[in-house]
Design a protein around this motif. Structure first.
Motif, mmCIF file in Angstrom:
data_model
loop_
_atom_site.group_PDB
_atom_site.id
_atom_site.type_symbol
_atom_site.label_atom_id
_atom_site.label_comp_id
_atom_site.label_asym_id
_atom_site.label_seq_id
_atom_site.Cartn_x
_atom_site.Cartn_y
_atom_site.Cartn_z
ATOM 1 N N GLY A 283 0.830 -1.198 0.000
ATOM 2 C CA GLY A 283 0.000 0.000 0.000
ATOM 3 C C GLY A 283 0.863 1.246 0.000
ATOM 4 O O GLY A 283 1.977 1.242 0.529
ATOM 5 N N ILE A 284 0.340 2.301 -0.619
ATOM 6 C CA ILE A 284 1.036 3.582 -0.662
ATOM 7 C C ILE A 284 0.445 4.514 0.390
ATOM 8 O O ILE A 284 -0.775 4.641 0.509
ATOM 9 N N SER A 285 1.305 5.187 1.138
ATOM 10 C CA SER A 285 0.897 6.244 2.059
ATOM 11 C C SER A 285 2.006 7.281 2.079
ATOM 12 O O SER A 285 3.183 6.923 2.242
ATOM 13 N N ASP A 286 1.651 8.548 1.885
ATOM 14 C CA ASP A 286 2.638 9.627 1.793
ATOM 15 C C ASP A 286 3.717 9.304 0.761
ATOM 16 O O ASP A 286 4.893 9.662 0.932
ATOM 17 N N GLY A 287 3.317 8.623 -0.301
ATOM 18 C CA GLY A 287 4.241 8.327 -1.389
ATOM 19 C C GLY A 287 5.148 7.146 -1.162
ATOM 20 O O GLY A 287 5.856 6.714 -2.077
ATOM 21 N N LYS A 288 5.153 6.574 0.036
ATOM 22 C CA LYS A 288 6.019 5.439 0.335
ATOM 23 C C LYS A 288 5.284 4.123 0.105
ATOM 24 O O LYS A 288 4.068 4.049 0.298
ATOM 25 N N LEU A 289 6.024 3.091 -0.291
ATOM 26 C CA LEU A 289 5.436 1.776 -0.532
ATOM 27 C C LEU A 289 5.661 0.895 0.691
ATOM 28 O O LEU A 289 6.765 0.437 0.965
ATOM 29 N N TYR A 290 4.584 0.675 1.448
ATOM 30 C CA TYR A 290 4.610 -0.166 2.634
ATOM 31 C C TYR A 290 4.154 -1.574 2.277
ATOM 32 O O TYR A 290 3.422 -1.782 1.295
ATOM 33 N N PHE A 291 4.555 -2.553 3.094
ATOM 34 C CA PHE A 291 4.130 -3.920 2.824
ATOM 35 C C PHE A 291 4.176 -4.757 4.098
ATOM 36 O O PHE A 291 4.809 -4.381 5.095
ATOM 37 N N SER A 292 3.484 -5.877 4.053
ATOM 38 C CA SER A 292 3.497 -6.839 5.162
ATOM 39 C C SER A 292 4.135 -8.135 4.693
ATOM 40 O O SER A 292 4.154 -8.435 3.492
ATOM 41 N N THR A 293 4.664 -8.905 5.648
ATOM 42 C CA THR A 293 5.341 -10.147 5.277
ATOM 43 C C THR A 293 5.021 -11.299 6.225
ATOM 44 O O THR A 293 4.745 -11.110 7.404
ATOM 45 N N ASN A 294 5.108 -12.501 5.647
ATOM 46 C CA ASN A 294 5.426 -13.714 6.384
ATOM 47 C C ASN A 294 6.926 -13.929 6.209
ATOM 48 O O ASN A 294 7.409 -14.075 5.077
ATOM 49 N N ARG A 295 7.676 -13.925 7.310
ATOM 50 C CA ARG A 295 9.120 -14.150 7.244
ATOM 51 C C ARG A 295 9.487 -15.284 8.190
ATOM 52 O O ARG A 295 8.980 -15.353 9.316
ATOM 53 N N ALA A 296 10.366 -16.161 7.743
ATOM 54 C CA ALA A 296 10.775 -17.272 8.605
ATOM 55 C C ALA A 296 12.181 -17.732 8.246
ATOM 56 O O ALA A 296 12.608 -17.700 7.087
ATOM 57 N N ASN A 297 12.885 -18.178 9.274
ATOM 58 C CA ASN A 297 14.165 -18.856 9.086
ATOM 59 C C ASN A 297 14.218 -20.033 10.052
ATOM 60 O O ASN A 297 13.194 -20.404 10.639
ATOM 61 N N SER A 298 15.388 -20.612 10.234
ATOM 62 C CA SER A 298 15.488 -21.801 11.076
ATOM 63 C C SER A 298 15.171 -21.519 12.539
ATOM 64 O O SER A 298 14.896 -22.439 13.311
ATOM 65 N N SER A 299 15.170 -20.248 12.926
ATOM 66 C CA SER A 299 14.877 -19.889 14.313
ATOM 67 C C SER A 299 13.400 -19.660 14.581
ATOM 68 O O SER A 299 12.985 -19.514 15.737
ATOM 69 N N GLY A 300 12.585 -19.574 13.504
ATOM 70 C CA GLY A 300 11.162 -19.362 13.690
ATOM 71 C C GLY A 300 10.605 -18.310 12.759
ATOM 72 O O GLY A 300 11.204 -17.983 11.728
ATOM 73 N N ALA A 301 9.443 -17.767 13.128
ATOM 74 C CA ALA A 301 8.747 -16.778 12.314
ATOM 75 C C ALA A 301 9.027 -15.371 12.820
ATOM 76 O O ALA A 301 9.101 -15.142 14.033
ATOM 77 N N PHE A 302 9.147 -14.429 11.871
ATOM 78 C CA PHE A 302 9.445 -13.035 12.202
ATOM 79 C C PHE A 302 8.614 -12.117 11.299
ATOM 80 O O PHE A 302 9.149 -11.267 10.594
ATOM 81 N N ASP A 303 7.304 -12.322 11.307
ATOM 82 C CA ASP A 303 6.408 -11.552 10.455
ATOM 83 C C ASP A 303 6.453 -10.075 10.822
ATOM 84 O O ASP A 303 6.761 -9.711 11.964
ATOM 85 N N GLY A 304 6.106 -9.213 9.858
ATOM 86 C CA GLY A 304 6.161 -7.792 10.168
ATOM 87 C C GLY A 304 5.541 -6.915 9.109
ATOM 88 O O GLY A 304 4.997 -7.386 8.104
ATOM 89 N N VAL A 305 5.625 -5.602 9.362
ATOM 90 C CA VAL A 305 5.248 -4.590 8.380
ATOM 91 C C VAL A 305 6.473 -3.720 8.132
ATOM 92 O O VAL A 305 7.265 -3.448 9.045
ATOM 93 N N HIS A 306 6.626 -3.262 6.887
ATOM 94 C CA HIS A 306 7.888 -2.701 6.432
ATOM 95 C C HIS A 306 7.632 -1.609 5.400
ATOM 96 O O HIS A 306 6.508 -1.404 4.951
ATOM 97 N N VAL A 307 8.728 -0.958 4.970
ATOM 98 C CA VAL A 307 8.655 0.039 3.914
ATOM 99 C C VAL A 307 9.883 -0.112 3.020
ATOM 100 O O VAL A 307 10.987 -0.385 3.511
ATOM 101 N N PHE A 308 9.680 0.027 1.706
ATOM 102 C CA PHE A 308 10.825 0.002 0.783
ATOM 103 C C PHE A 308 11.627 1.282 0.953
ATOM 104 O O PHE A 308 11.067 2.382 1.021
ATOM 105 N N ASN A 309 12.921 1.132 1.006
ATOM 106 C CA ASN A 309 13.819 2.284 1.184
ATOM 107 C C ASN A 309 13.954 3.062 -0.119
ATOM 108 O O ASN A 309 14.154 2.485 -1.188
ATOM 109 N N GLY A 310 13.841 4.388 -0.016
ATOM 110 C CA GLY A 310 14.179 5.248 -1.134
ATOM 111 C C GLY A 310 13.081 5.547 -2.107
ATOM 112 O O GLY A 310 13.206 6.501 -2.897
ATOM 113 N N TYR A 311 11.989 4.775 -2.103
ATOM 114 C CA TYR A 311 10.957 4.963 -3.126
ATOM 115 C C TYR A 311 9.977 6.050 -2.709
ATOM 116 O O TYR A 311 9.481 6.061 -1.577
ATOM 117 N N VAL A 312 9.682 6.956 -3.629
ATOM 118 C CA VAL A 312 8.628 7.950 -3.443
ATOM 119 C C VAL A 312 7.750 7.894 -4.691
ATOM 120 O O VAL A 312 8.226 8.136 -5.801
#
Length: 313
Positions: A283-312
């Motif tokens: 989703g876009i807010s104030d020109g930035k591209l935000y996103f949500s994730t399912n993230r996982a590695n061998s230690s478990g799940a690390f889901d979150g919400v994030h923003v792409f760096n540098g994009y307007v």
């Protein structure tokens, strides 16, 4: 879906392919991000699904993976990262049983009140649910069936196009195909009869100036439509790779096949989360591209919400 469940001139050619003409701009490619907040598993819910970016807050739905019977909604302040598990004002508690898979959602303000429209991906019952929310509390206020060619149809993506004094217009998505649909502004029940609009080019799309050989096998996720700029953002994921393709100059009147932009793309190939890095919604807010994730590695799940760096946008 954790564990892989899931200015240029436009000319329409006779074959139905939209082609951008004019000099190509320098390619813009974004492949780094900043995490705003984690969205940890709750007692019921482990799979990140629908996402929407508001003017101040980001909203991320998690569901009961593999069952689609319970959901919870996180609200995250997009600047401070302050995170709250929202309250179900209809039944109490911090979960609900209405949203099914909750694969995507879009925010619509009606009469000064905030609403989320969530696609359930259910083949029976409601394919779309409306929630009204105030602060950190939400209420179920509407349910709708979605029909294609007269039969119940379960879209996997939704984005608001426009809101008038009488009507809300949406783009819906299933796979690589985009559909038009609308609702009376204040209706809380009813049937949305969708019509096919256009198809998205995926195979052969350029990511950082090159094709991705297996891009056609990536899972499709939610969508986000920037109506003011007529740009559609379309995330795809496979294992620890996520790509966001961009489609310019598309609207409810577009037909044929829309080509992916050749000079703008996003990609994360995560070594830190080598087991899974799925962008679920954008989703876009104030020109930035935000996103949500399912993230996982061998230690478990690390889901979150994030923003792409540098994009307007």
């Amino acid at each position: 879906m954790r564990f892989a469940r899931r200015l240029a001139t436009v000319t329409l050619l006779a074959a139905g392919l939209l082609v951008l003409t004019g000099p190509a701009a320098q390619a813009a490619y974004y492949n780094t991000y900043t995490t705003i907040a984690g969205t940890p598993d709750t007692g019921c819910c482990t799979g990140v699904q629908g996402f929407a970016a508001g003017s101040t807050y980001l909203y991320s739905i998690k569901n009961h993976s593999g069952y689609d019977d319970v959901s919870a909604i996180y609200r995250v302040h997009k600047t401070t990262g302050a995170r709250v598990l929202m309250t179900n004002g209809t039944n109490g508690g911090t979960s609900n049983t209405w949203l099914g898979h909750a694969n995507d959602m879009t925010i619509v303000d009606i009469d000064g009140q905030h609403h989320m429209f969530v696609v359930t991906m259910k083949s029976t019952g409601a394919q779309l649910v409306k929630l009204r929310y105030d602060g950190t509390t939400y209420y179920r206020v509407g349910t709708y069936q979605v029909h294609l060619n007269g039969a119940a149809w379960a879209p996997s993506g939704i984005s608001r196009v426009s809101v008038s004094s009488t009507t809300i217009k949406f783009l819906f998505k299933a796979g690589k195909t985009i559909y038009n649909g609308s609702l009376p502004l204040r209706a809380n029940t009813g049937t949305i009869n969708v019509t096919k609009a256009f198809t998205l080019q995926v195979e052969g799309a350029l990511v950082n100036g090159a094709t991705v050989s297996d891009l056609g096998t990536f899972l499709t996720q939610g969508i986000y439509y920037d109506a003011a700029k007529k740009i559609l953002y379309y995330p795809l994921t496979k294992e620890n790779r996520s790509v966001v393709l961009v489609y310019r100059n598309v609207s409810t009147a577009t037909t044929g096949t829309a080509p992916a932009a050749t000079n703008l793309s996003f990609r994360i190939t995560s070594s830190a989360y080598s087991k899974l890095f799925e962008i679920e919604g954008v989703g876009i807010s104030d020109g930035k591209l935000y996103f949500s994730t399912n993230r996982a590695n061998s230690s478990g799940a690390f889901d979150g919400v994030h923003v792409f760096n540098g994009y307007v946008a």
